[in-house]
Design an enzyme around this catalytic site. Structure first.
Site, PDB file in Angstrom:
ATOM      1  N   GLU A   1       1.604  -1.808   0.454  1.00 29.25           N
ATOM      2  CA  GLU A   1       2.977  -1.756   0.955  1.00 29.25           C
ATOM      3  C   GLU A   1       3.194  -2.576   2.227  1.00 29.25           C
ATOM      4  OE1 GLU A   1       4.234   2.533  -0.987  1.00 29.25           O
ATOM      5  OE2 GLU A   1       4.139   2.391   1.191  1.00 29.25           O
TER       6      GLU A   1
ATOM      7  N   GLU B   1       1.013   4.115  -7.224  1.00 29.56           N
ATOM      8  CA  GLU B   1       1.382   5.424  -6.655  1.00 29.56           C
ATOM      9  C   GLU B   1       2.653   5.904  -7.334  1.00 29.56           C
ATOM     10  OE1 GLU B   1       1.895   5.595  -2.369  1.00 29.56           O
ATOM     11  OE2 GLU B   1       0.138   4.334  -2.022  1.00 29.56           O
TER      12      GLU B   1
END
Length: 425
Positions: free
Chosen positions: A164, A349
């Protein structure tokens, strides 16, 4: 009964600072999350990662849990300051030993390791030199990557450069909510650019050192829907998709340029001659990892800096206050295929925080989490039917853990952790 393809990987995911505890044990250096969480006011309830899930001491038990629940893959991250306490230079053998034990134990149990090289715990000594805002970080990251590839690449074949990067750059350097806690739009966009440069250098080192492995990168994604059919609302949703989601980084990686609406907004904040780096950034990757939790409705807002604001909807929410929009995971998967057509995709995720409680029988009845996961997995299956080359799905998270600025107040684990006793339930 919906069948997933042969060889589809079902896994669980964690991150070093969120679960390990013992951040300074055995010669490790400080990370920016260590210093940030120890600064009053940064994390809810003054929580820190000093103990977390004590995975540093309980890793064996935790791998047994992974085996017991039937997961075939485990995505975890390496703590940079455990390996290189100063960020570069001297390697800490005890840090390597810790991760070697984890890797070997996973392989003994036929669990495929996926290693995230960077999941936010930058060595503090590098932050003192400017951290991600310093152009030299691309070389520091390449050096760190090389140490990992040379020590673990014989056994680990799936690698992720960055987790991220948008969160690293924007939440850490513009919103100031994550470490290092800065609020500077120029620093934030220089960080975006340096993250891409670091990623590219790491991929280059990987190609030289790990002969038969695969390397990719992981992005956070929200599903952005316009509040109306009006052109300015549609444009607001497009901007949020380009800026918040995978295009901010995949456009440079695949096409050698930032997305058009991002450039319109942020050209002045990027390094002056950023174009000179684009050829190096445009490196082939083997897979794209997508994280997905929630959807958002957005509208044009002339009073906001980015001309966008969120519209709250009457939808079920998780304990994070995030709207539950399962079809968003389908549209994100379909979108990445249509826009960039990567060779392989993983959901790295997906999961939810709820207010979990231990019942009198000593169990946690988390039907809401089961419902959340089932609804999203159905949409994942749908994406595969529509030709998305999806190879695996990782639940966030194996354990309840240190949820960054939220501390221990939010529980994402499919296994409950009683922090008083460290009992896994």
């Amino acid at each position: 009964m919906k069948k997933f393809p042969e060889g589809f990987l079902w896994g669980v995911a964690t991150a070093s600072y969120q679960i390990e505890g013992s951040p300074l044990a055995d010669g490790a250096g400080m990370s920016i999350w260590h210093t940030f969480s120890h600064t009053p006011g940064n994390v809810k309830n003054g929580d820190t990662g000093d103990v977390a899930c004590d995975h540093y001491n309980r890793w064996k038990e935790d791998i047994e849990i992974i085996e017991k629940i039937g997961a075939k893959a485990y995505r975890f991250s390496i703590s940079w300051p455990r390996i290189l306490p100063e960020g570069t230079g001297k390697v800490n053998q005890k840090g390597l030993d810790f991760y070697n034990r984890i890797i070997d134990t996973l392989l003994e149990k036929n669990i495929t390791p996926f290693i995230t090289i960077y999941h936010w715990d930058l060595p503090f000594s590098l932050q003192l030199k400017g951290g991600w805002a310093n152009r030299d970080i691309a070389d520091w990251f390449a050096e760190y990557s090389r140490v990992l590839f040379e020590n673990f690449g014989d056994r680990v074949k799936h690698w992720i450069t960055l987790n991220e990067p948008w969160v690293v750059a924007i939440v850490g350097h513009l919103y100031g909510v994550h470490a290092p806690g800065m609020k500077d739009i120029y620093v934030a966009f220089h960080t975006v650019h340096n993250l891409l440069r670091a990623h590219a250098k790491s991929v280059k080192v990987f190609r030289e050192t790990v002969k038969d492995g695969k390397i990719g990168i992981v992005f956070n994604n929200g599903y952005f829907e316009p509040a109306s059919e009006r052109e300015e609302d549609i444009r607001a949703a497009r901007f949020m998709h380009q800026f918040n989601n995978y295009p901010l980084f995949l456009n440079p990686i695949y096409r050698g340029e930032y997305p058009d609406l991002v450039l319109e907004f942020a050209r002045e904040y990027l390094p002056r001659n950023y174009e000179d780096d684009m050829e190096e950034i445009k490196q082939e990757i083997d897979f794209v990892g997508l994280n997905y939790y929630s959807g958002h409705m957005v509208k044009y807002d002339p009073n906001s800096p980015a001309r966008v604001s969120f519209v709250e909807r009457n939808l079920p929410k998780t304990a994070m206050g995030w709207e539950i929009v399962p079809e968003g995971i389908y549209w994100i998967l379909k979108g990445v295929k249509e826009e960039y057509n990567p060779q392989e995709v993983y959901i790295t995720e997906n999961g939810a925080a709820f207010d979990d409680v231990v019942s009198e029988g000593g169990k946690v009845h988390d039907q809401n989490r089961i419902d959340y996961l089932r609804a999203h997995i159905e949409q994942v299956w749908r994406a595969i039917q529509d030709g998305v080359p999806l190879k695996g799905y990782f639940v966030w998270s194996l354990l309840d853990n240190f949820e960054w600025a939220e501390g221990y107040s939010k529980r994402f684990g499919i296994v409950y952790v009683d922090y008083n006793t460290q009992k896994r339930i």
